[in-house]
Structures are given as structure tokens and as C-alpha cells.
Design an enzyme around this catalytic site. Structure first.
Site, short mmCIF file in Angstrom:
data_model
loop_
_atom_site.label_atom_id
_atom_site.label_comp_id
_atom_site.label_asym_id
_atom_site.label_seq_id
_atom_site.Cartn_x
_atom_site.Cartn_y
_atom_site.Cartn_z
N GLU A 199 21.30 6.90 16.39
CA GLU A 199 20.63 8.19 16.38
C GLU A 199 20.48 8.60 14.93
OE1 GLU A 199 22.16 10.96 19.39
OE2 GLU A 199 23.47 9.32 20.00
N CYS A 229 20.70 17.17 12.39
CA CYS A 229 19.52 16.31 12.51
C CYS A 229 18.46 17.02 13.32
CB CYS A 229 19.88 14.95 13.12
SG CYS A 229 20.84 15.07 14.60
#
Lengths: 1001, 1001
Positions: free
Chosen positions: A757, A791
């Protein structure tokens, strides 16, 4: 008095009241009017009602004819054909043969004017001259008033200041007028005792940064401006009532009231009131406390008791946050509470003046009879109803009770629409008394029933819902967010920080195969708000320790794999329970080690708990063999088994949640873990190791191996015994890991799996019909909460031209209002970035931003810590670096686009596809975003951060990751290899037949 | 005669019959006996019944006391405590205080002896002296006989030859005896007309290679040996009846009968009979045909009519293969058919002698009354019952009908057990007439009911099952296998080969964006059985054409993605329909281009169809947004979208199935495809392109780009616009692709996904209690079908020591019996390998095998084509290359292990984890394999090849692949990126509440 006798009297009086007003319907339900027709439709058609409310909500933003027409189409297309007819009433175009755009424009205009007309019924005026005229008129009709200025959401201090100014101007206007008014009943004061000037104030709009997290700051912020208003009210001997808003501000508001009421300046001025909401479960206690306080302080008070207007949202928010629902969930419970509390106030009439605010005839009758029974003097209570509503009630009341005050909103139509929506809601809600009494002519007897009796009957009718269970476990529920309305919760954070601080500076070993392993090489982790404060010194693994840990994992693997999914899940559930018990301490470590604010830190720990609870259930689900096909004579089952040893390489920004998520998924699926925390959050990483140790996880299943990436990173990834790598971090490191993992090394038995990720360059689109009150708050939160170090953080806001100027102005002012300082102090919205490298990186990007666009705001920052200025830059286009590269800090690029299509195009113009959000009230644009906004997590009308386990499986694709969804139903599959076991069950021509075989009939 | 009158007579006679035998129970249900007790238990306890049958089945293999004891534990542990007691009856150890191993051993011995005793009741003798003694005895009792030699499965010609020899020896023994026997009834012949010597022969055991696929070869193979037996029977003026076995051999058997009966040698010898099974739906027609044939040929015949003994397996097999069920599914339908057919035979008694074989009193009564009504002479019909069963019936029959023949099995107990299981089944099946009449004393009236009436009643009671449907589509069903019992099917293959042959030698262009693209570089594809036969000349893509195809795919992508899952699925369903219509032609291309036998080729096309049908449904399933969580005020949905352009790199061994599977998954998930077939199957690849073209797939969605790996392989994989690579092939190429795909190239927007299915080194374990009849057939098929050119092929057989010698002997002889030649001739089991490279590779490994072990057999091969010898090598251990490296050809390594644990260890000793199989009848060993046999597809008691879509999701892990399961429920996920779209539905505090919200009660 005997309560049965009283109840009889109440019922009789109610019936009399009914009879006296029979035949008179409130204007809103008068079906001859356009409004009545529409309300009638709303009651019959739930979908139309929803669309209508939403349309009313967005209407003030529809400034062009095109926009208005388009929205009408989008909201009401596909509905019953009669609906548009109803809406168009009064447009004067039906049957005229006018076609096409012109006709559509006329219809749109008619609809707008009809709705605005409806809204205006509830507003005393949009400007002071109108308001003064109308106030005079109602006083002439024999009603007193209280004026409230519309406008609920302040996103910045400049807006709060403006709101204050509006009140000052209103008071100036009243000041000019009120002297000329005769008191109702002829005396100087209304009814001989009440000030003629009476205002109501919503306190939170006066302080944009109000938040239960920062209780003291919020109280002071509000009190300061309220005092200014009260001062002016006092000058003209008026009355000020502090309105009660959402539950989360209730305690703050009560505290503000107590402070103002008992302040040196105002303690001798009795005309300051407060509001209590009968629908809150807290109110019995709050009222008792308030009365006791008044007696103790010897300060007369005034309470307006209302039922409460935020029932839907209080319930939804509580459900969404996992909190107990603060309101009564049966309407009659609120009614019964009202009568109970009214009685308590009336019993204390000597110290407490009572404003009875209700349109419910039973309630009104109860108050009247109770007051009579208690011999309460007239001047100690009055009745209040909403301006523009329940006209028959107010007229009837005036006749009987004389003292009736109208609650009269004043101000711009735009915030007025929000008010209108709430009023419409109240009127058409199924339980609404008004609807029942006027629209449906329900039996009077039933309406006059004692609500306590109604409650018992309804309770008996409710059956508990059957909840789906997994292997004896309750259905997964998210761990509740910290409820900062509770003083104990606020205190717990402070205490935890103090307790953790006392433990700082220790040395932390590796934990391999259940043993502590110390190394000569160590790393120091510091408090980013105060780098001289050492959080801990962490031993650093070299390749030698990685080998040791691999051996430990290999040793642990067979027994761990051999456990049943339920047994492995059991360890996770135990670990979750441990984390739950230590949630404040675990949060405090984050506050000190990485600079997470309390709410952010608590959410991180809660997410860690969620991951464990969710993956435990998921593993039990995947653990059940899945029969494939239904062929008789064979039993074919799909099962899953662990892949092997997992390397978990975690980031520091969600230091417990992501570490725990990746690790617990690997573990519960049967894979022993080598866990490498990020350097800046290594001590938090150690707390994870401790959680698993306390949960009794067998030695070697979870190995804590912090270390320098440069020393052991590649070695770990390339190790032939590592079967899978779960990584969350930057795109660059992700690419490196994927590349390294793809090479097969000697002795390697399996193709490595990489679950990665990576980064994001997330955009929020602001459409021209966006609800800016919400959009600005959410953008600020998405971009700057935890310093933008997520993020999922918003780093681009893409704004369509028509709304650009307004949005930017409010956004920048909102940003300017955010306080910056250490995370451990709840005053501060934003804190330091994680370390000096991060700080330098952000500063570098601010320079780039300056060179590429125009900096609208770059905040000052405290000295000392690793602070980076909160920065907003405009004039950015997709070609700019600042529009393409992940900053991972509090830098927001503003991009102006012509229209929604361009917004979508620009949103999709980066290599990343992680999160995104759209604020729009155009159903078509939302649908377009759903289809085309190419991100892993798309949010409509909310911010881009804050994904919850299960509810919002998280992760992106393209360069944001491999299309993995943490906290989602496909996540565990990545940690397992599927196996099909097919047994031919036929022997000698004979096969046992299973129930689900595809057998003959 | 009026049918009602006849029915009354039948019923009356039946009741009389009942009355005459009342009070007599057949020995098997006499509860005083051990057998009776056990049968009683079986009827009450379905699980015990299954376990008992399975235990009886394995019993002959349990040669040691330990093995016996262990199996008793495994089969009967956990059952009701009374069960062991019942089983132990007669052990004489109950209550003796003997404990531990000794007692267990004694119990085991008692159980074995009890079961063997039970078995022996049904067998006339295990050797000729015993048999002769017992035959004499039954003749003395007044019964005639027919002897049948037990032993149904021949896995090699040497076994078939041995079976023939047994008959010859039996006949020799009878020859010595029969002269001394007086005919029943005193004359020379029994009853004055029937030969005393009467044998029944199961024809398929006489030719190990019998297969409906090779009809003519099977008929000849059987006829040759049957003629030898008949010759000997004729010498002693005996009677021979050809038994009827499974449905698949029915037409072969009928043909053998007709040929023998009408042959020059035997046409004047009338004592040759056949059997028909009333439970077959075909039998009415078969009987009519046979009678017509007899009349036309003027050849008297004899028909034994039975109900049929393979009901369970016929039904299971039909269900498993997707065929119509060949048997009646209501028991009474068979009974009614029997009466119908008996009548037809009796009506033709002039040309057809009738053997009435039934234990059903209604049936017997019907035959008697019908014969009487038709005035059939006594010598034209007789009654037959099984030796050892239904004693009261046979006694009663003898009294009434006189002419009763006992069907008497003879031979070893081992094959006898199979027979016993079938008999036990018959006796305890719920519908069993015998069970009803003796064990449950059901009402006689009901038992005597006309079965045609019963049928109507039961039909009315059956309700159609509600079938789950997906979006209006029927539940997925596998495409049926070719049913070679049908002459039309066999002919269709031959015709298709001829038709395809007429089209050979064309030039095939690339197909890019719907356009044919021709290149200068071309490749020839040849028939591996005859390399001078050119299948086609295929244009070869260079990087230029790849660029073109990428552009075409990019152009097609948005519109393709925008279609709904249902619409995309619709194209697949259409393509499936096209393939279904052309299935013979598509198969024929495979026969000629890659040397696939008809059944193998058809299975490949069927699998291609299955992939399309299954993935279509799967995409519709995944296309439905999945609500996440239940929070009110938000609608959070997980959806999936295509990843982007897919490169599909396919192998030649499943040239249509795997190509189609990977491509259709990519396509239906929304990804345009660049399809590179393998060189040797490029023309088949073109047929896939044609299927999609005919299905109307939009241009550019599927691009046919054959090419040389060395020229365009890396280019395709590394292309920045390729988002995913689906590859099936060798480990080496797989590693290369994974490595290349992991590097991020300039302009690349996404992390590439590689779905790789690689090689295998698959083992089949033969446990010491394996059913060798099945194991050998399955090992031969798994190892050598399609020349072992399957990633799932068995290349290691791991045999535990106790059974080693026996297994190897049978295996090698089985292999020796396999014919090798061109795939287009159904005579041949095995054909050529795909090309000269493959041939050289196999030869290389045969050399390695020779150097590492002992070659047990290496077949001769025809000249001309790319043939490689079928080779079996023993003495192999895990250290050998031949035990570790994938050969991809007909080379089988035999590994001898001490025990099952070692077998498991050796099975898991390679880098591969693809398929595996275990033949064992030990529940514990099967369980151990389930847990520890580390392969993607594990098969218990069946071969390692032949995975079916949905029923057997296919794919391995470790070095066999990435853990992807083609044809399984997780497969499509790999072709998509997940997206979460979460809409905040609350506006102004108001949210519409959804039905599945977690709302207040």
C-alpha cells in the site's frame, strides 16, 4: 395531587383545547397552498420527501437558471409524473404550449420562488427593516418574541466574528425600536414582568474552533463573544437565551451559561436563560444539577425546555461512532421526559423561570395543569412556539395562557434553508404530533394519552433484532471513537500522557522467538514537538538478527499453522481486548512519539483493535471449507492455508493501526511474522509486540525486529524463506520491494507475494453546489489533521470556477483559525511533523509550491519542534510538481477548473489512485464521480481520510498499491494459498448422498 | 386379456405366494444371526451403513492384524457405542477382561471372520472343488445354476487373459463333473430342455482396453475372448449368457452378442443368451430392436431380464458428466418397465427364451400370470434368483414354478467383496422390495400394487427443486463430456476431423482492433503425428504489431469498461454458445494440431465453454456493489473495476481451454486483451479469436497476436501500458515474466499484476489399502493421457511397501496394454508429443531416468511422428533429477516408501505444489493428506488430472504459481481493482434510513 386526577385534568384540558381550535389547520398543511400540496406529497412518498429536502438544501447555491433546471431534473427525474406538476404549481406555464429551454427556465423559476416563499414563512425577515416591521406586527397580535439570527456553521474566526457583528447590529436596530413599543398587557414590561427585547443565540457559531476535545478552550472562546452580546442586551434591559445545539456541545454550553450567569459582571442580571432538550437522556440529571447549582449560588435562572431538533443526526452520529445513543429512541419517551422535567422546573419556580416550548397540545395541557396544581404564579412561566408554524395552537394558546412568545429566526435565506429543512422534517416525521393532529386527524383520545403509558406499550411492541453471529462471536462492530463530551475521557488522555512521560527513555530490545535480543547498534526515538525529549532507545537488527528471527518463525510455523482458524482468531480477540483496556496509554505513546493529537491517536488504536476483531472473524469465515459444485459422488472443498513467513514492513504514520493490521492479518491466516516498525515509531511498535505477548501468542509467531532499512531491508525482502511481504509506505520503497521480491533466490521455495500500500496525491473536488459549511471543515481536516501525514490526506483541492472565490476565502480563513502546537495540548489542531527529515521535505515542497503557484497562506509555527507551516497554494495545474508528487505534510494545492468534467480529469491526472472526495449536491455529478473518479477510496460529501475497518476497506491501485483493501473482505486472501481437496466418495458404485448434492429430485 | 383382470390375477397370485412363504425370512435378515444384526443396524443408521460398506470394501486388503485393527478404529470410532458390540459378536471376548492389543486383535479377527462368513454366503466357492460340491448340492435341492466368475476390473491385457483362463479352468472342471449329473426332472437336460452347464460372463473383464470411445476395437477385443469361452461351452453343449454391466458398455455388449450369435461358427448353436436391464430407459427400444433382429436373422435368442444393479453409480456418473440419467429415477418405474418388457418377451416366446431374474414377488407373479395368459410353454421361460439371497422366495418359486436357476458367483473373496457390497446395498436400500417384505413387513397390498400406479403417485409427490439463479441465468453447470456411448457422437468426431483436414494449410493473420494484420515473418504449425501435414501458417507479431495492438486495446478500453457486468457477461455467454455449436470441429483442430485424443480434445473445448459460462456469472456476482458496514447516514459500497490492458500468454497443452479461460476472465472483468497463443497451437488460438469475433465482441477487446517469445515476449510484458499479465506455462518463463513485470518503466501508471500458473511435479500416493482396480486405471490416465503433457499430470507415483509389488506388476502390465498411435484414431490411448523439441526433451529425461533408476517399461512407438516412449522407471528417490524436474511427457517415476508418512514427506519434497492424489481407504490417512499434502489441487481416490471449472478450481502455489485458482470463486478478483465508494447521505442532519442499516430497533 393524585397523579391520576392530574392526568385526567390534563387530558380534559387538552381535549378542550383541541375542540377550541378544531377546523383550523396550520398554514403548512393547508392544502390549498402550494406548500400544503408539497407537504402532502412528502408524506405519501418517502423518496420524494428525501429528494425535496435535499433539493431545498441545495437551492440557495443554484444561482443560474441552467444550474437550477439541471438540479430539478436530477432530483425529480424518474419520479411519479404528478410530482413535477405539484412542484410547478404557480409557474403558470402548464398548458401554455411553451416548450424547451424557455419553459424549463420558467418552471425552475416558479419552483424556486415557491420554495423561497415557503422558507420565508418561517423567517421574521431577511433584513432589519423587514424584521422590525414583522416583530411589531406580531406584538400587535399579542405575542412576545425572541429573535435568533440564522447561520449555524462558522468555519473560521472571521466568520464567528461576523456572526457576533450581526447580533450587535440586530441589537442596535432593536434598541432604536423597542422604546416605542408598549409592553404586552399595557405595562412597560411584557405581561408586567418580561423584557420586550428577547434574543436567542446559538453559541457555537460564535467560536469556530469549538470542540469537545478542547473543553476549556471552547468554553472560553464562546464565552468571550457571548459576553459581548449579553453586555449589549443588558444595556437595553433585554433578555438573552443561550440556545442548545448538538449533544456534543451540550456540556460546553451549560458551562458557558454557568460562567456567564455567575460572572462578576452579570450575576446580578437575571435575564439570561438557557435551553434544555427533553429528548436527551442526560436532561433529568442536567436539570437537577442546574437547579441545585442555582440554589447553591442563589442565582435565579431561566430554562426553556424543548423536545429537541437534532434527533436524526444525534442518532446517526452515535451509531456511526459506536456511542450510546444520547436521545430517547421512542418519541413518547421524550414527551414523558418533558412532562417530568417541566414538573421539576415548576416545582422550583422560585429559583427558575420556565419557558415551555412545545407545539404538542398534550404537553401544553400538562404544563398548564401542573402549574395550576403547584400554584405557580403566571410570571414564572410562559409558552413559546415557532414563528410560522402551528398557527392554530399559538392562537389557542394566546386565548388560554396569554403569555406566548414566538421564536423568530432572522437573516439570510441561505442559512435559512438549513433551518427550513429541519422544520420540514419535524412536520413530516411520522411521529410528529403536529402532523397527526392536523394532517391525519388522529383520534384525540390517543393524542391525549399520558406519554408514559405510550412508552410502555411501544416498548412491549419492539422486538430485539436477531444479529448475525460468526462462530458465537457477535457481529463485527467498530471500536467507538473517544467521546470527548465526557470529562473522564478528556482527563484520561491527560493522565495517560503523564503516565507515559514517566516511562520515557528506556532501551528496547528486539523480541525474537519470545526472547529479548539486544544489539550494540541502537536508534533514538524523540518527541517531535520537543526533540530533546527521548522517547526510547531501540536496538537495531542486523542481518544476523533477521536470520535468528527467520529461524524462530520457521520453528513456530508448523504448530501455528496446525491450529484451527478459531484458535488463531482467539489470540487476536484476546490481543484486541488488551489493547482496548490500554487504549489511553497506547494513544499517549503516539501523542509523544509521533505527535498525534488525542483524537487521531485514539482512532489509530481503535483501528488496530478493529483490524484484530475483523480479521479474527474473517479468518473464521475463510476457515470454513467451501463446497465447490454439487456433484454427487464427490466432496470438493476449497480451503485456504498460510503462505509462510511474512515480513511486515510498517510506516510510522499509523504506527499501531497499520502495523497491527498487516501483522494480525498475517498471523491469523497462519503466517509467522517478522515485524519491522518504522524508525520514528519504534517504541509504539514495541507496544504492539507487548500486546501480542500479553495475549499469549506462541513464541516466534510475532517477532519484533526494528532495524535500519539500509542494513537489513533488502536482506529481509530477499530472504528465500520469506514467503510474503506486507508493506505500507512510499511508492519508491514499494517499487524497490516489488522488484527485489520478484527475483527467485537459491533455496527459495515459493513465489513471493507482495502486498503493498503506497502513496497518494489525493484530491477533493468542490462542485459549484457543494455545501461549503461541510466542505471547508472536511477539507481542512483531510489536509491538515495529523499535519497531513496520511497517505489518504487531501493534498489537492480542485474547485470549480463559480464557487472558487467564496470557497477559497472561507478555506483560507478557516486555515488561519487553526492553532498549531504540541499534540498533547488539545488546544492545538495541528502539531509537528514526525522528524527533521520530514520537516526538511515539507519545507522543500513549500519552496516548490512558491515557485509554481501563489501561496495564499503559510502559517507561523512554534519554535523548537519539527514544525512545518500549514500551507495553501493556488494557481496549481496538473503540470506542476506540487500537483503530482506526494508531500506527506500540511501542504494543500488549490486547483481552479472550469467545470466538473475538468475537475474529474485533473483529479485523475496523477499516477496515484488512493483516495478522493467530492463535495457536490448534484446527483449526476456524484454518479459521474462514482464511475470515473479513479481511486481506491472515493468519498462523496465527506473528507478523504478516516477510513474505518469493514465500513471503508482501504487501499488504492495504479501507483498507490496493488489493489489490496485493508479491512476489507478480500484482504486475508492475500495471505493465504488456496487449496482444493476433492474426494471421490464413490466406492464400488456407491456414494453417500449429501444434502446439497445436485441429486435427482 | 383385459389388463384390469390380469392385474387382479397378478395381485392375487402374489398374495398367495406371500402367504405360502410367510414366516420365513431370508438368512440375511434373520436377526438371530450376526449378519442379520448388522443389517438391522445398517438400516437404522445411515452413517454406520456407509462405514460398514466401505469397511467391507477395504477388508480384503487388510492383511495384517495391525492394519485390520487400525481400520476398524478409523471406520467405527465415534459411532454409537453399541456398534462395536454388534460388530464384535462372536469374538468371544466381551466381558472376558482381555484388554489392550490382544483384545483388539481378537476383536478384529472376529469381525473379519464374521464379514468373510457373510461374504461366503453369497459365493458358491473359492475354488473349483468347493464350487463343484456346492453346485451339486443345489442341484440336489432342485435348482439349476449359472456360474459367474468374480473379478470385474481388468487393468491390463494380461489380467483379461488370466480371467479368460479362469473360465477355461472352470469349464474344464465342469466338464469333468457334468456328465455325472442327472438332469433336473430326470431327463438328460434340465427340465427336459435346458443345458445343465450354464455360465454367465462379464464381457468387459475380458478386454482391459474396452472403451465406448473405441467402439469397434472394444467389440473385437471382447468378442475374441468370448468366442473362446463359447467354443468350450459348445463342446459340452452348455449355455453361456453374456452379462450386462455398466451403461457405457451396453451397446458394445449388445453388439458383441449379435456378432457372436450370428457368427458362422455359432449361428446354429442356440445356447447363447444376453441380459437386459429394466432400469435403463433405453431398454424398451433395445429389446424391440433385439427381437426384430432375431426375427430378421431367424436366430432364436435368450434374454435374461434383470432390474439392474448399478443404479447409484449410473446416476452419479451421469450427474458428474452432465449427461441425461440413463436409468429410471423412481424405483417403481423400473418395476413397471420390467413387467412391460417381460410381456414383450413372452409375446415373442417363439423366438426368445426368457430368464426372469427378480426377487420381487409382484414381478414374479406378473410374469407367471402373463405367461399363463399368453399360453407360453414352460420350456420358454425360467426364473432366476441370486445364490445366497431370498431363500424363502426361491423355495416358494421352486414349489410353484419349478424352473428356478440360481446365479452363483465363484472365485476369490477379494473381488467377492465388491460383489458383496453391491448385494448389501440392494438389501438395505430404502426402496428394496426384499427389505420391505421381510424386514419391515410392509403391507402386502401395497407391495402387490401395480408399479405403474405407484409411479404416478410418486411422480405427483415430487416437487421440482427451486434452483438458485444469477441475474436470470440458470445456475452454472459444467458442459457435458462427450458421451461416446452414442454412435452419433463417435461419428461426429470422425466427420469433424475430415472436415478440418480439408481446411489445413491456410495462412492466419494477426487480428488487431478487429482488423486482419499480416506479417512477413510466419510460423508453420504441423500435425505432430505426421509433421509433413501442415496445419497452418501463422503470421508472427513483432514489437510493431504489439504497439498496434496496445493502441487498439487502449482505444477499446473505455467503452468496454463502461458496459455493465451483465453486458460484458452477455458476450461470453454468446461465445460459449458458439463454441458449444462447434464443439466437434474445435476438438478436431486439437486432434490434428496438438495430438489430443477425442475425449481429451472435447474436454478441453468443454472447459473453454465452462470458463466463459462461469466467469460470466462470476462477473455478474462481483458486479453487484457490496454494502460495507451498516452505518446509518452513509452508503458505503465495495465495487470492482478492470485493471487495464491484459497480456494473455497461453500454453499449447490446453490450447483452447486455458487461452479462453485467461482471456475471458480478463475480458469479462473489463480488460482488453492481447492474446499470444503458444506457437504449436496457434491455429487453435485463431479459432478462439474467431469465436469472439462471431460473438460480436467489439474490435480491440480481444487482439490475436501470435509471435515469437524471443522477438516480442519481453516487450509485451514490459510494455508500460500493460496492466496485467496472465500466464500459464513453465516455471522458468514464469519467473522471467514476474521479474520483468516488477520493474516500473517510464510512463507506466500501474503496478503490474502477474497471474502465473506454472509447472508441477505431481505425485500420486498409493497406500497399502488402496483399491488397485481404480488406482491403476487412474494412475495410467493421470500419467499418460495426452502423453503426460499436462501441468497436472502424475509424474511420480509413491507406493508404500506392502502393496508395492502387486501395484507395480499390475501398473506395468496396464501400461503395456496401452496402444500408441495418432490421436485421430480412437484405438490409441496415447499419441505423439507436441513437437520435436518436446520429443527431444522427453528422450533426454528418459536417459536421465535410465541413469537414475531402473526402467520397468519403455514402450515402442510408431515411426514418423513426434512420438516419445511411454516410460516407467523405478528406484527413484527425492534426490533424483527425475523426481524433481518437470518432464511434461509420458515418463512416470515410481518411488517406494516404507509407510504413509514417508509417502507424504516425499510427495512434498519438490518445489512444486500443483496437484496430487492419494489412493487410500484409511480415513485417517485421507485426513492427513487433506492437512499435509501441500498442493493446490488434492484428489482423494481419484487421479490428479481433469479439474473441472467450479467443481475443482485449479492452480498451485510455491513454484507452481501464485496461488491463483482458475475456475474458482476468487479468480476474477485478480483481474480487477477494488474501489470503495462511500457516500455521506446525511444532509442537514437528516439521512434516509436503509433497510439494512444498523438502526434503532
Amino acid at each position: 395531587m393524585d397523579s391520576l386526577v392530574l392526568d385526567k385534568k390534563i387530558s380534559d384540558r387538552g381535549k378542550e383545547f383541541f375542540a377550541s381550535i378544531s377546523g383550523e389547520a396550520p398554514s403548512i398543511f393547508n392544502k390549498g397552498w402550494w406548500t400544503g400540496k408539497v407537504m402532502d406529497w412528502s408524506m405519501k412518498n418517502e423518496n420524494f420527501k428525501i429528494q425535496l429536502f435535499r433539493f431545498v438544501d441545495v437551492l440557495p447555491y443554484l444561482n443560474t437558471s441552467d444550474s437550477l433546471t439541471r438540479h430539478i431534473d436530477e432530483y425529480f427525474a424518474g419520479d411519479d409524473q404528478d410530482v413535477p406538476k405539484v412542484l410547478k404549481m404557480g409557474a403558470g406555464v402548464m398548458g401554455t404550449g411553451l416548450g424547451g429551454k424557455l419553459a424549463a427556465g420558467l418552471v425552475a423559476k416558479a419552483i424556486r420562488s415557491n420554495i423561497e416563499g415557503m422558507a420565508k414563512q418561517f423567517i421574521i425577515g431577511e433584513n432589519t427593516p423587514d424584521a422590525m416591521k414583522n416583530l411589531k406586527k406580531i406584538r400587535k397580535d399579542g405575542f412576545a418574541f425572541t429573535v435568533d439570527i440564522l447561520g449555524e456553521a462558522s468555519v473560521s474566526e472571521i466568520e464567528s466574528e461576523a456572526y457576533l457583528k450581526e447580533y450587535m447590529e440586530l441589537l442596535d436596530a432593536l434598541k432604536k425600536e423597542h422604546a416605542s413599543w408598549a409592553g404586552l398587557g399595557g405595562k412597560d414590561l411584557d405581561w408586567g414582568h418580561a423584557p420586550k427585547v428577547n434574543i436567542s443565540v446559538k453559541p457555537t457559531a460564535l467560536f469556530s474552533q469549538a470542540s469537545p476535545k478542547d473543553f476549556e478552550g471552547s468554553v472560553q472562546g464562546i464565552e468571550k463573544r457571548l459576553a459581548a452580546i449579553l453586555r449589549k442586551v443588558k444595556e437595553m434591559n433585554g433578555f438573552m437565551r443561550i440556545d442548545m445545539e448538538q449533544y456534543k456541545f451540550k456540556d460546553i454550553t451549560l458551562e458557558v451559561y454557568r460562567r456567564l450567569r455567575s460572572s462578576e459582571e452579570f450575576r446580578d442580571y437575571p435575564h439570561l436563560g438557557i435551553v434544555l432538550q427533553a429528548y436527551l437522556k442526560d436532561t433529568d440529571q442536567d436539570l437537577a444539577d442546574l437547579l441545585a447549582w442555582a440554589r447553591a449560588e442563589k442565582l435565579p435562572i431561566s430554562v426553556r425546555l424543548v423536545k429537541g431538533a437534532y434527533w436524526d443526526s444525534e442518532t446517526v452520529i452515535a451509531k456511526q461512532n459506536g456511542w450510546d445513543i444520547p436521545v430517547w429512541t421512542i418519541k413518547a419517551e421524550s414527551d414523558a421526559a418533558y412532562e417530568r422535567q417541566a414538573k421539576m422546573i415548576l416545582e422550583n419556580h422560585d429559583i427558575c423561570h420556565f419557558g415551555c416550548a412545545s407545539h404538542n397540545i398534550r404537553t401544553i395541557a400538562a404544563v398548564m395543569e401542573t402549574a395550576k396544581a403547584l400554584n405557580v404564579p403566571d410570571e414564572r412561566y410562559e409558552f413559546q412556539v415557532l414563528y410560522g408554524m402551528a398557527e392554530p395552537v399559538r392562537k389557542g394558546l394566546l386565548k388560554v395562557a396569554k403569555r406566548v412568545r414566538l421564536y423568530a429566526p432572522y437573516g439570510d435565506l441561505l442559512p435559512g434553508m438549513a433551518y427550513l429543512v429541519r422544520r420540514l422534517l419535524e412536520n413530516t416525521a411520522n411521529e410528529s404530533f403536529l402532523r397527526q393532529s392536523f394532517a391525519e386527524e388522529a383520534e384525540v383520545e390517543r393524542l391525549m394519552e399520558n406519554p408514559a403509558v405510550t412508552v410502555e406499550r411501544e416498548k412491549a411492541q419492539r422486538k430485539p433484532k436477531a444479529e448475525a453471529e460468526v462462530a458465537g462471536l457477535a457481529r463485527f462492530e467498530n471500536e467507538p471513537f473517544a467521546d470527548f463530551t465526557q470529562e473522564s475521557v478528556r482527563q484520561a488522555f491527560m493522565d495517560a500522557v503523564a503516565a507515559v512521560r514517566a516511562q520515557l527513555g528506556k532501551e528496547y530490545p528486539l523480541v525474537i522467538g519470545g526472547q529479548e535480543v539486544r544489539t550494540a547498534d541502537t536508534l533514538q526515538s524523540v518527541n517531535p514537538a520537543n526533540p530533546s525529549e527521548i522517547i526510547g532507545t531501540i536496538c537495531q537488527a542486523s542481518t544476523k538478527e533477521i536470520d535468528l528471527a527467520i529461524e524462530a518463525a520457521k520453528k513456530a510455523a508448523p504448530a501455528w499453522k496446525a491450529l484451527s482458524p478459531e484458535e488463531r482468531a482467539g489470540y487476536l480477540l484476546k490481543a484486541a481486548e488488551i489493547a482496548r483496556k490500554e487504549i489511553f496509554t497506547l494513544s499517549a505513546w503516539q501523542t509523544l512519539e509521533v505527535g498525534k493529537q488525542f483524537d487521531q491517536a485514539q482512532a489509530d488504536v481503535a483501528e488496530a483493535i478493529d483490524f484484530m476483531e475483523y480479521y479474527a472473524r474473517e479468518m473464521i469465515r475463510f476457515g470454513k471449507p467451501q463446497r465447490m459444485g454439487r456433484a454427487p459422488g464427490e466432496m470438493s472443498q476449497l480451503i485456504y492455508q498460510p503462505k509462510g513467513i511474512a515480513a511486515v514492513i510498517a510506516p510510522w504514520n499509523f504506527p499501531l493501526a497499520i502495523s497491527c493490521g498487516m501483522s494480525s492479518a498475517a498471523i491469523v491466516a497462519g503466517n509467522p511474522v517478522l515485524y519491522k516498525p518504522a524508525g520514528p515509531s519504534s517504541v509504539i511498535g514495541f507496544t504492539l509486540s507487548e500486546i501480542f505477548r500479553k495475549a499469549g501468542l506462541p513464541a516466534g509467531v510475532f517477532n519484533y525486529v526494528p532495524g535500519r532499512g539500509s542494513v537489513m531491508g533488502d536482506y529481509l525482502v530477499e530472504h528465500p524463506d520469506v514467503a510474503l511481504i506486507a508493506f505500507t509506505g512510499s511508492m519508491e520503497v514499494g517499487h524497490r520491494i516489488i522488484g527485489k521480491a520478484s527475483v527467485v533466490h537459491p533455496g527459495q521455495k515459493q513465489i513471493k507475494k507482495v502486498i503493498a500500500e503506497l502513496g497518494g496525491k489525493n484530491a477533493i473536488i468542490i462542485d459549484d453546489d457543494a455545501d461549503l459549511d461541510e466542505a471547508i471543515k472536511e477539507v481542512l481536516h483531510s489536509a491538515f489533521a495529523f499535519q497531513g501525514q496520511k497517505c489518504s490526506a487531501c493534498s489537492r483541492v480542485i474547485v470549480v470556477e463559480p464557487i472558487y472565490a467564496k470557497f477559497i476565502e472561507r478555506l483560507v480563513e478557516g486555515a488561519r483559525s487553526l492553532a498549531i502546537g504540541p499534540a498533547e495540548d488539545p488546544t492545538y489542531f495541528m502539531g509537528p511533523v514526525v522528524d527533521d527529515k520530514a520537516q526538511q521535505n515539507v519545507l522543500k515542497y513549500i519552496d516548490i509550491a512558491k515557485s509554481e503557484g501563489t501561496v495564499l497562506y503559510s502559517s507561523p509555527v512554534p519554535a523548537g519542534g519539527y514544525y512545518a507551516p500549514l500551507t495553501i497554494v493556488e494557481g496549481i495545474t496538473p503540470e506542476h510538481r506540487i500537483a503530482q508528487e506526494e508531500v506527506f505534510g500540511p501542504v494543500l494545492s488549490v486547483m481552479k477548473v472550469k467545470n466538473f468534467d475538468q475537475a474529474m480529469e485533473w483529479a485523475n491526472s496523477t499516477r496515484y489512485s488512493l483516495t478522493g472526495a467530492v463535495f457536490s449536491r448534484s446527483p449526476k455529478h456524484l454518479e459521474k464521480a462514482r464511475e470515473q473518479f479513479n481511486v481506491g477510496n472515493l468519498y462523496l460529501n465527506r473528507g478523504s481520510t478516516g477510513a474505518l475497518v469493514e465500513r471503508h476497506p482501504f487501499g488504492g491501485f495504479n501507483m498507490s498499491g496493488v489493489g489490496s483493501k485493508a479491512g476489507g473482505p478480500d484482504y486475508l486472501l492475500q495471505f493465504m494459498d488456496p487449496r482444493l481437496v476433492c474426494e471421490n466418495t464413490m466406492r464400488r458404485g456407491f456414494a453417500p448422498i449429501e444434502e446439497d448434492d445436485d441429486w435427482i429430485i
